[in-house]
Design a protein around this motif. Structure first.
Motif, mmCIF file in Angstrom:
data_model
loop_
_atom_site.group_PDB
_atom_site.id
_atom_site.type_symbol
_atom_site.label_atom_id
_atom_site.label_comp_id
_atom_site.label_asym_id
_atom_site.label_seq_id
_atom_site.Cartn_x
_atom_site.Cartn_y
_atom_site.Cartn_z
ATOM 1 N N GLU A 13 0.844 -1.198 0.000
ATOM 2 C CA GLU A 13 0.000 0.000 0.000
ATOM 3 C C GLU A 13 0.879 1.248 0.000
ATOM 4 N N GLU A 14 1.940 1.213 0.790
ATOM 5 C CA GLU A 14 2.870 2.349 0.820
ATOM 6 C C GLU A 14 3.536 2.534 -0.541
ATOM 7 N N ASP A 15 3.928 1.403 -1.166
ATOM 8 C CA ASP A 15 4.545 1.486 -2.491
ATOM 9 C C ASP A 15 3.609 2.185 -3.479
ATOM 10 N N LEU A 16 2.334 1.754 -3.507
ATOM 11 C CA LEU A 16 1.372 2.326 -4.447
ATOM 12 C C LEU A 16 1.149 3.808 -4.196
ATOM 13 N N SER A 17 1.057 4.172 -2.919
ATOM 14 C CA SER A 17 0.857 5.578 -2.579
ATOM 15 C C SER A 17 2.004 6.430 -3.096
ATOM 16 N N LEU A 18 3.209 5.932 -2.939
ATOM 17 C CA LEU A 18 4.388 6.675 -3.368
ATOM 18 C C LEU A 18 4.490 6.717 -4.894
ATOM 19 N N LEU A 19 4.192 5.586 -5.545
ATOM 20 C CA LEU A 19 4.246 5.542 -6.998
ATOM 21 C C LEU A 19 3.235 6.499 -7.629
ATOM 22 N N ARG A 20 2.044 6.561 -7.023
ATOM 23 C CA ARG A 20 1.042 7.502 -7.527
ATOM 24 C C ARG A 20 1.513 8.941 -7.338
ATOM 25 N N ALA A 21 2.190 9.215 -6.212
ATOM 26 C CA ALA A 21 2.605 10.585 -5.897
ATOM 27 C C ALA A 21 3.677 11.104 -6.844
ATOM 28 N N VAL A 22 4.530 10.225 -7.370
ATOM 29 C CA VAL A 22 5.647 10.706 -8.182
ATOM 30 C C VAL A 22 5.315 10.791 -9.669
ATOM 31 N N GLN A 23 4.107 10.352 -10.088
ATOM 32 C CA GLN A 23 3.800 10.410 -11.521
ATOM 33 C C GLN A 23 3.836 11.858 -12.004
ATOM 34 N N GLY A 24 4.458 12.061 -13.134
ATOM 35 C CA GLY A 24 4.547 13.385 -13.718
ATOM 36 C C GLY A 24 5.569 14.286 -13.072
ATOM 37 N N LEU A 25 6.325 13.795 -12.114
ATOM 38 C CA LEU A 25 7.320 14.619 -11.423
ATOM 39 C C LEU A 25 8.721 14.130 -11.776
ATOM 40 N N VAL A 406 7.799 -2.525 -14.110
ATOM 41 C CA VAL A 406 7.850 -1.847 -15.400
ATOM 42 C C VAL A 406 8.601 -0.518 -15.300
ATOM 43 N N LEU A 407 8.559 0.120 -14.117
ATOM 44 C CA LEU A 407 9.230 1.415 -13.973
ATOM 45 C C LEU A 407 10.720 1.270 -13.699
ATOM 46 N N GLN A 408 11.207 0.036 -13.580
ATOM 47 C CA GLN A 408 12.646 -0.154 -13.448
ATOM 48 C C GLN A 408 13.377 0.252 -14.722
ATOM 49 N N ASP A 409 12.696 0.182 -15.835
ATOM 50 C CA ASP A 409 13.329 0.526 -17.110
ATOM 51 C C ASP A 409 13.549 2.032 -17.202
ATOM 52 N N ARG A 410 14.735 2.416 -17.670
ATOM 53 C CA ARG A 410 15.082 3.835 -17.732
ATOM 54 C C ARG A 410 14.110 4.610 -18.610
ATOM 55 N N ALA A 411 13.845 4.117 -19.832
ATOM 56 C CA ALA A 411 12.978 4.847 -20.765
ATOM 57 C C ALA A 411 11.541 4.896 -20.256
ATOM 58 N N THR A 412 11.049 3.773 -19.691
ATOM 59 C CA THR A 412 9.685 3.754 -19.160
ATOM 60 C C THR A 412 9.568 4.693 -17.970
ATOM 61 N N GLY A 413 10.582 4.682 -17.119
ATOM 62 C CA GLY A 413 10.583 5.602 -15.979
ATOM 63 C C GLY A 413 10.568 7.053 -16.429
ATOM 64 N N GLU A 414 11.290 7.350 -17.498
ATOM 65 C CA GLU A 414 11.316 8.716 -18.028
ATOM 66 C C GLU A 414 9.932 9.117 -18.546
ATOM 67 N N ARG A 415 9.262 8.192 -19.251
ATOM 68 C CA ARG A 415 7.907 8.482 -19.733
ATOM 69 C C ARG A 415 6.957 8.741 -18.570
ATOM 70 N N TYR A 416 7.145 8.015 -17.466
ATOM 71 C CA TYR A 416 6.286 8.195 -16.291
ATOM 72 C C TYR A 416 6.569 9.537 -15.627
ATOM 73 N N ASN A 418 7.745 12.301 -17.044
ATOM 74 C CA ASN A 418 7.340 13.478 -17.818
ATOM 75 C C ASN A 418 5.845 13.512 -18.118
ATOM 76 N N GLY A 419 5.093 12.559 -17.551
ATOM 77 C CA GLY A 419 3.643 12.586 -17.677
ATOM 78 C C GLY A 419 3.107 11.915 -18.920
ATOM 79 N N GLU A 420 3.981 11.368 -19.753
ATOM 80 C CA GLU A 420 3.528 10.681 -20.963
ATOM 81 C C GLU A 420 2.819 9.373 -20.627
#
Length: 952
Positions: A13-25, A406-416, A418-420
């Motif tokens: 639950e903590e992981d999800l909360s944090l992952l949601r918070a960092v999207q687009g940042l 999926v967010l371990q990948d550099r390019a996927t993390g970058e898309r996340y 920048n809000g893409e």
């Protein structure tokens, strides 16, 4: 930012909360998988985070300098691993950490957390004690905009305080304690510098390569298994579970979890024997014995090394060898890893009867060893597992684990960042694939390549390849085992150089992965890739793969593929079958059958040939012909070797119904001979001989002559038997078959020895010895020297016999053949005893006794004890001799041997000679049995031959 949560209930639950918070940042987030102190240290080095957030319990304990505070990380068993502020500070040193937040835990006063932060603030810019639920949304965004960390947290804290004081929060006292407390000793700077160029990032995958020699078990980012590891590893380590059966649907990660557990146990000192099943090569008792026999024989430290050598001893049945394997498992720290154990459809049982028996023994308990097995369901061979075995079904992938992966990948993390790519879009993708996560790595790579909403990840990746690259990959996908570039090129009709050039591209798209020095197409992509080929293209690729594997096996290069020769041929056979080339599959099956027959793997031989027979029948219906007699002869021969004569006769007759042939008649003749039906045996064998003569098959004729000689021997006609053996020996000599000739010469010598024609026996044995030396057969040389010594002892040539046994002893010691060593020592003892050299005789019998006991050879042990007793009597130590002979009788009784009937009268006569009463005799027997329990009688032997006194 690095985040580690040790909360066993709420970490996701903590992981999800944090992952949601960092999207687009513009924040690079890494979330820990194990929450261990080691993971903290490794992540600090690799990530160099500005902000570290640790969520979990903090506790106070009494120390030398007063009360000490510690933070509870997790050990491999999921237990608290308390670490002090000083240890945490050392782990963070040199990692560029500006701020640490110690959150989570219980609500209410938390002096341990405060004390930790006070001490950590001495080394960092900021330390925050926040003993409550983490609310990242109000902190992460200001930090990413360049606000100083204490200001961002202070701002969020003031908002919380206003809500509390304004009555918006229930339980004011508890809520006040969840307020963040900030500790700093100097003015901190912001964590984000918008003017600084981003450094190149590396993917933070926790790579998990397959075990050596395995293809499956790879994971390009091991996630979602914390709860599994914390439950399973401690139980395996502590012996609460000896056997673990990991079950679940395909693609759930069974192989990866088994691989991870195996590596953890290997780090704890277990010797891992890994074995993977494939479509063409399922796990069988034959493969287990071959793999275990070779690996254990090479192990430097092993209890019961003789049993390890026995695993490949074809003189023992498969059941006896598997029993020896069980003893090795019980007395050593060995991990058996069986990945993808196949089960029969319908019954859910293990199809290999020997393997089924081994499994039933293993689940009862392995003592010091362990077993990890992956399969779709727990084998039905044991409906209710004993307490030392556990079945563990893998759950679906969690949403937090999916996002982390999926967010371990550099390019996927970058898309996340920048809000893409949004949190909700990833949540939708998770909902689509959560039940079948087998293509996780392809999903991650497809997202990095710009996978559109609703797109199929694998199709998207394959569309990015050129037609030539795609066709090459499709052809390579026929392999189910890891393969060299040379082998991939063979299947793909390409060159190794072009394959090597393309592998990084395919690996980057998660379509291939490394397995040691080899490569494998991802299992989740193989089926789709194969389906992209036409039936003809797919068959051609299979046939090319089969030809390459067979070529490697025949050239002695199967080890280049991390395969045993048997495994390489089995894989080749499977490819020929998939390629629709039954003739080639049959030919390779016969080569395999020859090996299996020599090694005594009769059940596996039957399975393989019955499959060929079924294919032949299907093909025969279509083409108007039928099965091959040779296939049925192999099956019949295997049944005969298993002493299942009814089935053997049935299959031989089925072969004769198709076409009269020599092998069927010869097999039936041998069965007739074993059942005492000599006339019928002779008739069938003569029919076989006529076939061999018509085809000028001299090897076959020599075999029939030997069988006819056996009939003569059974009918007490030694001269007729020897005449046929002489003819067989001449044929084999002309053919240059040294091994066959040597075997026939030994049979001839045996006949002469029985008839006490020693002068005739010696030339046969001498010639056989010469042949063994020419072949470099050291083991056979030792046996023949022993037989020659036996002959010379019979003729009174004791010095020559002793010399021959000395040579045999040197060879058996050189080969590590303890059984042969014991026999040679025993024979030397007999010679020295016969020559009146009692001390030398006793020395050799004592050494033989010690070796027999190491081998658990009860008949040999009893024989040595009896001979030592006889020596003692000859030395006028009748009391000691009586006890040693009585001990010999005790050992023979323990195995229900009829030999005891010849020893007990001798014991009774000696007791009578010493005027023993019944009570004295019983007391003597009790004394003997006590000495055996104490030290297996070695103390009694020592007193007999080293002490001066005598027992009356």
């Amino acid at each position: 930012m690095l985040f580690l949560s040790t909360d066993p209930q709420h970490f996701e639950e903590e992981d999800l909360s944090l992952l949601r918070a960092v999207q687009g940042l513009d924040i690079r987030l890494q979330i820990g998988e194990t929450a261990s102190f080691e993971e903290l240290k490794e992540s600090i080095k690799s990530l160099q985070p500005h902000l570290v957030y640790l969520s979990g319990e903090a506790n106070l304990s009494a120390g030398a300098s007063g009360r000490e505070a510690g933070f509870a990380f997790m050990d491999p068993a999921g237990k608290p691993d308390m670490r002090s502020a000083e240890e945490i500070a050392r782990a963070l040193e040199g990692g560029g950490v500006e701020c640490i937040i110690l959150g989570g835990g219980r609500r209410g006063p938390d002096p341990a957390r405060d004390l930790l932060c006070q001490r950590l603030a001495e080394d960092l810019s900021v330390a925050v004690a926040w003993n409550g639920s983490f609310a990242p949304q109000g902190i992460i965004s200001p930090l990413s905009q360049g606000l100083a960390v204490h200001e961002a947290i202070w701002g969020r804290g003031r908002e919380m305080l206003k809500k509390i004081l304004g009555g918006d929060e229930d339980g004011k006292e508890g809520a006040i304690q969840a307020y963040p407390f900030i500790y700093l000793v100097r003015e901190p700077r912001g964590l984000f510098d918008p003017h600084k160029e981003r450094e190149e990032e590396e993917a933070g995958y926790q790579m998990l390569p397959p075990m050596p020699g395995m293809t499956e078990g790879h994971a390009g980012g091991f996630v979602n298994r914390r709860r599994d590891l914390h439950r399973l590893y401690p139980d395996l380590r502590q012996g609460i579970s000896n056997t673990l059966i990991i079950t679940g649907e395909p693609g759930r990660g069974k192989s990866a979890l088994a691989n991870r557990l195996a590596r953890m146990l290997a780090a704890s000192g277990y010797l891992v024997i890994p074995l993977g099943g494939s479509i063409h090569n399922p796990i069988t008792s034959a493969r287990i014995l071959e793999a275990a026999g070779r690996q254990l024989a090479a192990a430097s430290e092993l209890q019961g090394r003789e049993r390890a050598n026995g695993l490949l001893d074809s003189a023992l049945s498969a059941g006896e060898r598997l029993a020896a394997l069980m003893e090795l498992l019980r007395s050593n720290r060995i991990l058996m890893l069986w990945d993808d154990l196949g089960l029969e459809e319908g019954t859910g049982m293990i199809s290999d009867p020997h393997l089924g028996e081994l499994f039933q023994q293993m689940v009862k308990g392995l003592r010091s060893s362990r077993a990890i097995i992956t399969c779709s369901e727990a084998p039905a061979d044991v409906p209710i597992l004993p307490r030392l075995a556990r079945s563990w079904r893998l759950d679906m992938l969690s949403q937090a684990a999916f996002l982390r992966f999926v967010l371990q990948d550099r390019a996927t993390g970058e898309r996340y960042r920048n809000g893409e790519l949004s949190f909700d879009a990833l949540a939708d993708l998770y909902a689509q694939y959560k039940r079948d996560p087998s293509g996780l790595e392809q999903i991650r790579s497809a997202l990095a390549e710009g996978l559109p909403s609703g797109g199929d990840p694998l199709s998207w990746l394959l569309e990015s390849l050129s037609p030539e690259s795609l066709l090459t990959l499709q052809r390579m996908a026929v392999y189910d085992v890891a393969m060299s570039a040379e082998g991939l090129a063979a299947a793909a009709m390409s060159s190794p150089e072009r394959i090597i050039e393309s592998l990084p591209l395919w690996e980057g798209l998660s379509l291939c992965h490394k397995a040691g020095e080899l490569w494998a197409v991802h299992s989740s992509a193989r089926a789709a890739l194969r389906e992209g080929l036409s039936l003809e293209e797919r068959r051609d690729a299979h046939k090319r793969a089969g030809a390459f594997l067979e070529e490697m096996a025949e050239a002695g290069r199967s080890q280049d593929l991390s395969l045993l020769r048997l495994d390489a041929l089995l894989e080749a056979r499977g490819h020929y079958l998939e390629g629709g080339d039954l003739a080639e599959a049959r030919r390779v099956t016969f080569r395999i059958s020859s090996y299996l027959d020599r090694r005594g793997y009769h059940s596996e031989l039957i399975r393989l040939n019955r499959e060929i027979a079924e294919r032949e029948e299907e093909e025969g219906k279509e083409q108007g012909d039928g099965p091959e007699p040779d296939t049925m002869n192999w099956i019949a021969q295997a049944y005969s070797n298993q002493m299942d004569l009814e089935n053997a006769v049935r299959w031989y007759r089925r072969a004769l119904d198709i076409a009269p042939n020599a092998i069927s008649y010869q097999g039936l003749g041998m069965i007739n001979l074993s059942q005492g039906e000599y006339d019928q045996a002779e008739e069938n064998l003569h029919k076989a001989e006529q076939f061999y003569l018509s085809r000028n098959d001299r090897q076959g004729r020599a075999a029939v002559l030997q069988a006819l000689a056996s009939i003569d021997m059974a009918q007490k006609s030694g001269s007729a038997a020897k005449e046929k053996l002489e003819r067989a020996a001449r044929i084999l000599e002309e053919l240059g078959d040294k091994m066959g000739e040597a075997a026939v010469l030994q049979k001839m010598a045996g006949i002469d020895m029985m008839r006490r024609h020693f002068d005739s026996a010696r030339p046969s044995l001498a010639r056989s010895l010469q042949l063994a030396r020419e072949m470099g057969d050291r083991s056979g040389e030792a046996v023949l020297l022993f037989n020659l010594a036996d002959l010379d002892r019979e003729t009174g040539e004791l010095a020559r016999a002793a010399g021959e046994l000395d040579q045999a002893l040197a060879i058996t010691r050189e080969l590590g053949d303890s059984k042969g060593t014991a026999a040679s020592l025993h024979g030397l003892g007999m010679i020295f005893s016969q020559a009146g050299e009692k001390e030398k005789a006793a020395e050799h019998f004592r050494e033989a006794l010690s070796t027999y006991q190491e081998l658990e050879d009860k008949p040999g042990e009893a024989g040595a004890l009896f001979q030592l007793g006889a020596l003692a009597v000859q030395m006028d130590r009748i009391g000691e001799g009586l006890r040693l002979m009585a001990l010999s009788a005790v050992v023979l009784r323990s195995i229900n041997s009829d030999e005891v009937k010849s020893i007990e009268p001798v014991v009774e006569r000696l007791a009578s000679q010493l005027n023993y009463s019944q009570d004295q005799f019983v007391a003597m027997l009790q004394e003997v049995m006590h000495s055996y329990v104490k030290d297996r009688g070695m103390g009694l032997v020592k007193r007999t031959f080293e002490d001066k006194g005598s027992i009356k």
